[in-house]
Write a protein that holds these residues in place. Structure first.
Motif, PDB file in Angstrom:
ATOM      1  N   GLY A   1     -70.124  42.844 -67.042  1.00 34.31           N
ATOM      2  CA  GLY A   1     -70.504  44.216 -66.734  1.00 34.31           C
ATOM      3  C   GLY A   1     -71.939  44.271 -66.234  1.00 34.31           C
ATOM      4  N   THR A   2     -72.202  45.234 -65.350  1.00 32.93           N
ATOM      5  CA  THR A   2     -73.579  45.381 -64.853  1.00 32.93           C
ATOM      6  C   THR A   2     -74.125  46.778 -65.143  1.00 32.93           C
TER       7      THR A   2
ATOM      8  N   TYR B   1     -74.531  52.847 -61.261  1.00 33.45           N
ATOM      9  CA  TYR B   1     -75.439  51.929 -61.975  1.00 33.45           C
ATOM     10  C   TYR B   1     -76.674  51.546 -61.162  1.00 33.45           C
TER      11      TYR B   1
ATOM     12  N   LYS C   1     -67.188  51.306 -58.215  1.00 39.37           N
ATOM     13  CA  LYS C   1     -66.548  52.580 -58.561  1.00 39.37           C
ATOM     14  C   LYS C   1     -67.150  53.733 -57.762  1.00 39.37           C
TER      15      LYS C   1
ATOM     16  N   TRP D   1     -64.379  58.439 -62.765  1.00 36.78           N
ATOM     17  CA  TRP D   1     -64.173  59.462 -63.804  1.00 36.78           C
ATOM     18  C   TRP D   1     -63.210  60.512 -63.257  1.00 36.78           C
TER      19      TRP D   1
ATOM     20  N   TYR E   1     -63.630  48.475 -71.156  1.00 36.99           N
ATOM     21  CA  TYR E   1     -65.104  48.493 -71.100  1.00 36.99           C
ATOM     22  C   TYR E   1     -65.621  48.755 -72.499  1.00 36.99           C
ATOM     23  N   SER E   2     -66.913  48.502 -72.678  1.00 36.60           N
ATOM     24  CA  SER E   2     -67.519  48.510 -74.027  1.00 36.60           C
ATOM     25  C   SER E   2     -66.672  47.700 -75.014  1.00 36.60           C
ATOM     26  N   PRO E   3     -66.292  46.479 -74.652  1.00 36.00           N
ATOM     27  CA  PRO E   3     -65.412  45.691 -75.531  1.00 36.00           C
ATOM     28  C   PRO E   3     -66.097  45.259 -76.824  1.00 36.00           C
TER      29      PRO E   3
ATOM     30  N   GLY F   1     -70.207  48.689 -76.952  1.00 31.64           N
ATOM     31  CA  GLY F   1     -71.172  49.333 -76.055  1.00 31.64           C
ATOM     32  C   GLY F   1     -72.610  48.965 -76.364  1.00 31.64           C
ATOM     33  N   GLN F   2     -73.480  49.399 -75.464  1.00 34.76           N
ATOM     34  CA  GLN F   2     -74.904  49.089 -75.650  1.00 34.76           C
ATOM     35  C   GLN F   2     -75.483  49.922 -76.795  1.00 34.76           C
TER      36      GLN F   2
ATOM     37  N   VAL G   1     -64.515  43.760 -69.399  1.00 39.34           N
ATOM     38  CA  VAL G   1     -65.819  43.522 -68.782  1.00 39.34           C
ATOM     39  C   VAL G   1     -66.872  43.670 -69.869  1.00 39.34           C
TER      40      VAL G   1
ATOM     41  N   SER H   1     -73.829  41.199 -70.964  1.00 40.55           N
ATOM     42  CA  SER H   1     -74.905  40.540 -71.715  1.00 40.55           C
ATOM     43  C   SER H   1     -75.932  40.035 -70.721  1.00 40.55           C
TER      44      SER H   1
ATOM     45  N   ARG I   1     -75.303  34.288 -75.252  1.00 39.68           N
ATOM     46  CA  ARG I   1     -74.230  35.236 -75.615  1.00 39.68           C
ATOM     47  C   ARG I   1     -73.149  35.283 -74.533  1.00 39.68           C
TER      48      ARG I   1
ATOM     49  N   GLU J   1     -71.048  32.393 -75.357  1.00 39.23           N
ATOM     50  CA  GLU J   1     -70.277  32.717 -76.569  1.00 39.23           C
ATOM     51  C   GLU J   1     -69.063  33.591 -76.213  1.00 39.23           C
TER      52      GLU J   1
ATOM     53  N   ILE K   1     -67.545  57.293 -75.928  1.00 41.96           N
ATOM     54  CA  ILE K   1     -67.843  57.918 -74.636  1.00 41.96           C
ATOM     55  C   ILE K   1     -66.835  59.017 -74.330  1.00 41.96           C
TER      56      ILE K   1
HETATM   57  P1  NAP Z   1     -70.433  46.014 -74.279  1.00 38.20           P
HETATM   58  O1  NAP Z   1     -70.131  44.967 -73.254  1.00 38.20           O
HETATM   59  O2  NAP Z   1     -69.433  46.340 -75.300  1.00 38.20           O
HETATM   60  O3  NAP Z   1     -71.746  45.670 -75.077  1.00 38.20           O
HETATM   61  C1  NAP Z   1     -72.908  45.308 -74.489  1.00 38.20           C
HETATM   62  C2  NAP Z   1     -73.945  45.063 -75.584  1.00 38.20           C
HETATM   63  O4  NAP Z   1     -73.521  44.004 -76.452  1.00 38.20           O
HETATM   64  C3  NAP Z   1     -75.222  44.664 -74.951  1.00 38.20           C
HETATM   65  O5  NAP Z   1     -76.225  45.384 -75.589  1.00 38.20           O
HETATM   66  C4  NAP Z   1     -75.338  43.175 -75.232  1.00 38.20           C
HETATM   67  O6  NAP Z   1     -76.683  42.854 -75.466  1.00 38.20           O
HETATM   68  C5  NAP Z   1     -74.510  43.004 -76.487  1.00 38.20           C
HETATM   69  N1  NAP Z   1     -73.801  41.712 -76.549  1.00 38.20           N
HETATM   70  C6  NAP Z   1     -73.163  41.062 -75.554  1.00 38.20           C
HETATM   71  N2  NAP Z   1     -72.599  39.932 -76.024  1.00 38.20           N
HETATM   72  C7  NAP Z   1     -72.875  39.871 -77.340  1.00 38.20           C
HETATM   73  C8  NAP Z   1     -72.564  38.950 -78.366  1.00 38.20           C
HETATM   74  N3  NAP Z   1     -71.835  37.859 -78.133  1.00 38.20           N
HETATM   75  N4  NAP Z   1     -73.024  39.213 -79.621  1.00 38.20           N
HETATM   76  C9  NAP Z   1     -73.751  40.327 -79.882  1.00 38.20           C
HETATM   77  N5  NAP Z   1     -74.087  41.236 -78.959  1.00 38.20           N
HETATM   78  C10 NAP Z   1     -73.649  41.008 -77.684  1.00 38.20           C
HETATM   79  O7  NAP Z   1     -70.848  47.390 -73.586  1.00 38.20           O
HETATM   80  P2  NAP Z   1     -70.969  48.097 -72.219  1.00 38.20           P
HETATM   81  O8  NAP Z   1     -72.148  47.593 -71.462  1.00 38.20           O
HETATM   82  O9  NAP Z   1     -70.873  49.540 -72.527  1.00 38.20           O
HETATM   83  O10 NAP Z   1     -69.640  47.696 -71.434  1.00 38.20           O
HETATM   84  C11 NAP Z   1     -69.554  46.577 -70.574  1.00 38.20           C
HETATM   85  C12 NAP Z   1     -69.451  46.980 -69.120  1.00 38.20           C
HETATM   86  O11 NAP Z   1     -68.377  47.909 -68.944  1.00 38.20           O
HETATM   87  C13 NAP Z   1     -70.659  47.740 -68.561  1.00 38.20           C
HETATM   88  O12 NAP Z   1     -71.726  46.873 -68.294  1.00 38.20           O
HETATM   89  C14 NAP Z   1     -70.040  48.367 -67.328  1.00 38.20           C
HETATM   90  O13 NAP Z   1     -69.957  47.416 -66.287  1.00 38.20           O
HETATM   91  C15 NAP Z   1     -68.666  48.755 -67.840  1.00 38.20           C
HETATM   92  N6  NAP Z   1     -68.592  50.169 -68.279  1.00 38.20           N
HETATM   93  C16 NAP Z   1     -67.776  51.020 -67.581  1.00 38.20           C
HETATM   94  C17 NAP Z   1     -67.690  52.342 -67.945  1.00 38.20           C
HETATM   95  C18 NAP Z   1     -66.792  53.272 -67.161  1.00 38.20           C
HETATM   96  O14 NAP Z   1     -66.913  54.507 -67.291  1.00 38.20           O
HETATM   97  N7  NAP Z   1     -65.887  52.754 -66.368  1.00 38.20           N
HETATM   98  C19 NAP Z   1     -68.409  52.847 -69.040  1.00 38.20           C
HETATM   99  C20 NAP Z   1     -69.204  51.952 -69.763  1.00 38.20           C
HETATM  100  C21 NAP Z   1     -69.283  50.612 -69.373  1.00 38.20           C
HETATM  101  P3  NAP Z   1     -77.409  41.616 -74.697  1.00 38.20           P
HETATM  102  O15 NAP Z   1     -77.470  41.983 -73.246  1.00 38.20           O
HETATM  103  O16 NAP Z   1     -78.734  41.563 -75.329  1.00 38.20           O
HETATM  104  O17 NAP Z   1     -76.558  40.390 -74.965  1.00 38.20           O
END
Ligand code: NAP
Length: 323
Positions: free
Chosen positions: A23-24, A56, A86, A120, A213-215, A218-219, A261, A264, A269, A272, A298
């Motif tokens: 994810g970006t 983004y 998107k 959306w 997403y946010s697997p 989330g952040q 997606v 990190s 990570r 990992e 969300i």
């Molecule tokens: P996410 O992937 O669930 O979580 C990201 C967070 O987890 C980051 O803060 C990351 O920090 C941390 N992390 C990553 N790997 C880890 C690990 N092995 N152990 C512990 N922490 C870890 O959340 P997300 O960014 O919300 O979702 C991923 C992607 O989905 C986004 O980047 C975006 O591309 C997409 N997205 C789409 C939508 C939509 O509306 N379609 C909405 C939200 C997100 P570090 O960077 O410090 O590792």
């Protein structure tokens, strides 16, 4: 391409997509050297699927990272990658879809996207994309015509596949009534804390692949807990399995038949998160995970600035939360 591919059906053809993508996204939508370097690290490690969006503001940086990876020989050709972007709500108007994808392709310096999604199920007044959104900017979405323009993107070869994001069953059903090309994908919030069983079953029945997403929950938002990484159930399973909580969450998604997606910026990570394909969860693990209390992070309301009076507006028709 690698990281265990899944077949995406897009109209008459079937295309491969790596199950695990990078994810970006991440608010605030700023670009810095660390974020750009993270893409290079991800490609070095073997990530081949990148998820971005015009919202983004990262498309130009991703385009530069791809050009650099080609120049350095980290990948042989553009076709080694799977790139998703998107359509943001300000462009979710029939006449703005083609200009929007062309702008995205210019930003990415690419000839085509592998996947283009309606971000959306909502339209905002056309204009510069500002975030958080204002409720007075929300206008009715002409889904039939916007999807028609998405189909044109695929017909013209600008996107190999098209899909949606944050669509409920109701919105997908509405779309399918008039779609000539059904969506290949629905990208939604999905993890052990928001399992979306009904939506996943519905998508499976309709041949729509689900991407999580946010697997990992989330952040981090100031003052809020990460219910996935801090889950007691997932922690117990992770200890028993000798895996990390993040790996348990991603493996669970994989075993549901979905792709994901993950974001990190940290190379360790990222590595990992790739370690989820050579082991499995037991039936007992699945049972325990199925009992985790559910909580969605969300919603359309979360796109509004905190100053907005959430009670005074009716966003039900454009909301993305369902049972
Ligand atoms: P996410 O992937 O669930 O979580 C990201 C967070 O987890 C980051 O803060 C990351 O920090 C941390 N992390 C990553 N790997 C880890 C690990 N092995 N152990 C512990 N922490 C870890 O959340 P997300 O960014 O919300 O979702 C991923 C992607 O989905 C986004 O980047 C975006 O591309 C997409 N997205 C789409 C939508 C939509 O509306 N379609 C909405 C939200 C997100 P570090 O960077 O410090 O590792």
């Amino acid at each position: 391409m690698s990281i265990t591919e899944v077949a995406l059906s897009s109209s008459s053809t079937t295309r491969a997509m790596p199950v695990l993508g990078m994810g970006t996204g991440g608010y605030p939508f700023t670009v810095d050297a660390k974020k750009k370097l993270a893409i290079r690290h991800a490609i070095e490690l073997g990530y081949r699927h990148f998820d971005t969006a015009s919202l983004y503001q990262f498309e130009p940086a991703l385009g530069e990272a791809i050009a650099e990876a080609l120049h350095l020989g980290l990948i042989n050709s553009r076709s080694d990658l799977f790139i998703t972007s998107k359509l943001w709500c300000t462009d979710a108007h029939p006449d703005l879809v083609l200009p929007a994808i062309r702008e995205t392709l210019r930003n990415l310096k690419l000839d085509y996207l592998d996947l283009y999604l309606i971000h959306w199920p909502m339209s905002l007044k056309p204009g510069a994309c500002s975030f958080p959104i204002k409720s007075e900017d929300i206008v009715p979405l002409d889904l039939k015509s916007v999807w028609g323009a998405m189909e044109e993107c695929q017909r013209l070869g600008l996107a190999k596949s098209i899909g949606v994001s944050n669509f409920t069953r109701k919105k997908i059903a509405e779309l399918l009534q008039t779609a000539k090309i059904p969506p290949a994908v629905n990208q939604v919030e999905l993890n052990p804390v928001w399992q979306q069983k009904n939506l996943r079953e519905f998508c499976k029945e309709k041949g729509i692949h689900v991407i999580a997403y946010s697997p990992l929950g989330g952040q981090a938002w100031p003052g809020s807990k990460n219910l996935v990484l801090e889950s007691e159930v997932l922690n117990d399973i992770s200890k028993a399995k000798g895996k990390t909580v993040a790996q348990v969450s991603l493996r669970w998604i994989y075993e549901q038949g979905a792709s994901m997606v993950v974001k990190s910026l940290n190379k360790e990570r990222m590595k990992e998160n790739m370690g989820i394909f050579d082991w499995e969860l037991s039936e007992e693990d699945h049972l325990k995970i199925s009992q985790i209390p559910q909580c969605k992070r969300i919603s359309t309301y979360s796109l509004l600035s905190p100053q907005e009076s959430r009670n005074s507006i009716d966003l039900l028709d454009v909301d993305i939360v369902e049972d």
